[in-house]
Every structure is written in C-alpha cells, then in structure tokens.
Design a protein around this motif. Structure first.
Motif, PDB file in Angstrom:
ATOM      1  N   VAL A  55     -52.126  54.774  -6.724  1.00 56.84           N
ATOM      2  CA  VAL A  55     -50.694  54.675  -6.452  1.00 56.84           C
ATOM      3  C   VAL A  55     -50.190  53.328  -6.948  1.00 56.84           C
ATOM      4  N   CYS A  56     -48.903  53.245  -7.203  1.00 53.48           N
ATOM      5  CA  CYS A  56     -48.300  51.991  -7.632  1.00 53.48           C
ATOM      6  C   CYS A  56     -47.998  51.149  -6.397  1.00 53.48           C
ATOM      7  N   ILE A  82     -44.685  51.614  -3.801  1.00 52.09           N
ATOM      8  CA  ILE A  82     -45.006  52.134  -2.469  1.00 52.09           C
ATOM      9  C   ILE A  82     -44.130  51.538  -1.369  1.00 52.09           C
ATOM     10  N   GLY A  83     -43.692  50.337  -1.529  1.00 50.10           N
ATOM     11  CA  GLY A  83     -42.848  49.713  -0.509  1.00 50.10           C
ATOM     12  C   GLY A  83     -41.370  49.729  -0.832  1.00 50.10           C
ATOM     13  N   ASP A  84     -40.986  50.470  -1.853  1.00 51.73           N
ATOM     14  CA  ASP A  84     -39.590  50.487  -2.290  1.00 51.73           C
ATOM     15  C   ASP A  84     -38.824  51.579  -1.551  1.00 51.73           C
ATOM     16  N   LEU A 136     -42.080  60.817  -1.234  1.00 48.30           N
ATOM     17  CA  LEU A 136     -42.850  61.517  -2.257  1.00 48.30           C
ATOM     18  C   LEU A 136     -42.926  60.701  -3.543  1.00 48.30           C
ATOM     19  N   LYS A 137     -41.814  60.087  -3.943  1.00 45.27           N
ATOM     20  CA  LYS A 137     -41.802  59.325  -5.195  1.00 45.27           C
ATOM     21  C   LYS A 137     -42.555  58.002  -5.053  1.00 45.27           C
TER      22      LYS A 137
END
Length: 76
Positions: free
Chosen positions: A7-8, A12-14, A20-21
């Motif tokens: 995962v990026c 992930i914290g955005d 889901l995105k």
C-alpha cells in the motif's frame, strides 16, 4: 505495523480519499514505485513530514529515509 499487501504509505492517511482508494493494494512493487514517483513529482518529499500511517508518527526526512523506513518498519 506490517502490511500483508503493498500500500502507499502517503495515500493511506489522506482523508481526501475514500477508504477503498487510500488503502488500495498494489499487486507488485513496480506499480507501487510508479505511484510513489507521482508523490515525488508533486514535491511531497521537499520537506520533512510525519508518517501518514494511522498508528505511526515517525518523522520522515526525504525520499531515501521514507523508502528505508517503509520497507523495514511497515514492510512495504
């Protein structure tokens, strides 16, 4: 926290993205690296920042530090 999927750690914290995105798994490291290049092009590594993973607060200083940290701490 280690991930079972790639995962990026910037997305992930955005909170602008749906769950889901921003937790979207990448099948291989090459697509994740290409995605990371978008963050680099957007200048997200020009200044230090806190790791965006919800259970982490490590201070990140630059792309090299981020890559090492992501690999060894979060397994990405």
């Amino acid at each position: 926290m280690m991930f079972t999927d790639l995962v990026c750690l910037l997305c992930i914290g955005d909170d602008r993205f749906s769950t889901l995105k921003h937790t979207r798994p990448f099948a291989k490291k090459d697509p994740l690296q290409k995605h990371l290049n978008i963050h680099v092009a957007n200048g997200e590594f020009r200044q230090g920042f806190r790791c965006k993973h919800p259970s982490c607060s490590e201070w990140i200083e630059g792309l090299g530090h981020f890559k090492n940290y992501a690999a060894f701490v979060h397994g990405v």
